[in-house]
Design a protein around this motif. Sequence first.
Motif, mmCIF file in Angstrom:
data_model
loop_
_atom_site.group_PDB
_atom_site.id
_atom_site.type_symbol
_atom_site.label_atom_id
_atom_site.label_comp_id
_atom_site.label_asym_id
_atom_site.label_seq_id
_atom_site.Cartn_x
_atom_site.Cartn_y
_atom_site.Cartn_z
ATOM 1 N N ILE A 208 0.836 -1.199 0.000
ATOM 2 C CA ILE A 208 0.000 0.000 0.000
ATOM 3 C C ILE A 208 0.869 1.247 0.000
ATOM 4 N N ALA A 209 1.949 1.223 0.795
ATOM 5 C CA ALA A 209 2.874 2.357 0.804
ATOM 6 C C ALA A 209 3.468 2.579 -0.584
ATOM 7 N N GLY A 210 3.808 1.479 -1.257
ATOM 8 C CA GLY A 210 4.339 1.606 -2.618
ATOM 9 C C GLY A 210 3.312 2.153 -3.579
ATOM 10 N N ALA A 211 2.046 1.740 -3.408
ATOM 11 C CA ALA A 211 0.979 2.252 -4.278
ATOM 12 C C ALA A 211 0.802 3.749 -4.073
ATOM 13 N N ILE A 212 0.900 4.202 -2.828
ATOM 14 C CA ILE A 212 0.782 5.633 -2.541
ATOM 15 C C ILE A 212 1.894 6.409 -3.240
ATOM 16 N N VAL A 213 3.123 5.894 -3.128
ATOM 17 C CA VAL A 213 4.263 6.564 -3.774
ATOM 18 C C VAL A 213 4.067 6.605 -5.287
ATOM 19 N N ALA A 214 3.622 5.478 -5.869
ATOM 20 C CA ALA A 214 3.422 5.428 -7.318
ATOM 21 C C ALA A 214 2.344 6.407 -7.761
ATOM 22 N N GLU A 215 1.247 6.485 -6.996
ATOM 23 C CA GLU A 215 0.159 7.392 -7.359
ATOM 24 C C GLU A 215 0.584 8.845 -7.201
ATOM 25 N N LEU A 216 1.346 9.125 -6.159
ATOM 26 C CA LEU A 216 1.853 10.494 -5.978
ATOM 27 C C LEU A 216 2.792 10.878 -7.112
#
Length: 259
Positions: A183-191
């Motif tokens: 989830i943390a990686g998804a947040i970084v990717a979306e940002l």
Amino acid sequence: MELWKALLLGIVQGLTEFLPVSSSGHVILAGKLIGADGGLFFGVMLHAGTLIAVCFAYFSKITEMIRRDRKRIGYLLLATLPAAAVGWFFGDAIDAVFFGGEWLWLFFALTALLLLLAQRRMRRGGVLRPIDAKISLIAGGAQALAVIPGLSRSGTTLSACILAGADREEAADFSFLMSIPIIAGAIVAELFKVFSGSPFMAEISWLSLAAGSVAAAVCGFLSIRFVQKFVKRGSLTCFAVYLILLSATVLVAAACGVL
């Protein structure tokens, strides 16, 4: 986006992120039904809410791992690698093909099948294995497949661990802990997409953003607590039946032009 729509999507995201029913699939369906699309930044906020929920629910276990169980941290990182690789190399292609919702019925049904197989494995019993590098990689491969909407991340990873011989409670804990780096990686990717110039605000106020993320956090925490208790004695069959019915409903609705 109206406040009530943001709240509803936050509730859907929080509840279904940790139930074995696919949060992405349910959020896509809910968005279509109520005519809501908050854009990338809203997705970031919803994911942030569920990340807070799992970190809060597992705070003591996380601190215990950092102090005394570095091997488990290594297993979690190992389990994250397949999904990270798939997201990095194929994320945009997967978004383009599957995030329209046309294939939700199929992947809801596949999630149901995995849950039924896991339930069958639990009924058969047998020797249980602790989480190790092999099970971590199997769970990681399942998590990589679950980047497709409709294929539940928690459902596929939980099922994969159980089918590989892990205890159901340990499998549930590992599945939830696996969600933290992904989830943390998804947040970084979306940002990254947001600051790369992609449209990220679809007429949504900061109040709606905050409401959606708080709803996702609260409902995510409640969902985790429910599954922790349910997995001790409950049957995964009820989730499988729900997904089969949902798959059929989505297929009929699509055929009738409702979705």
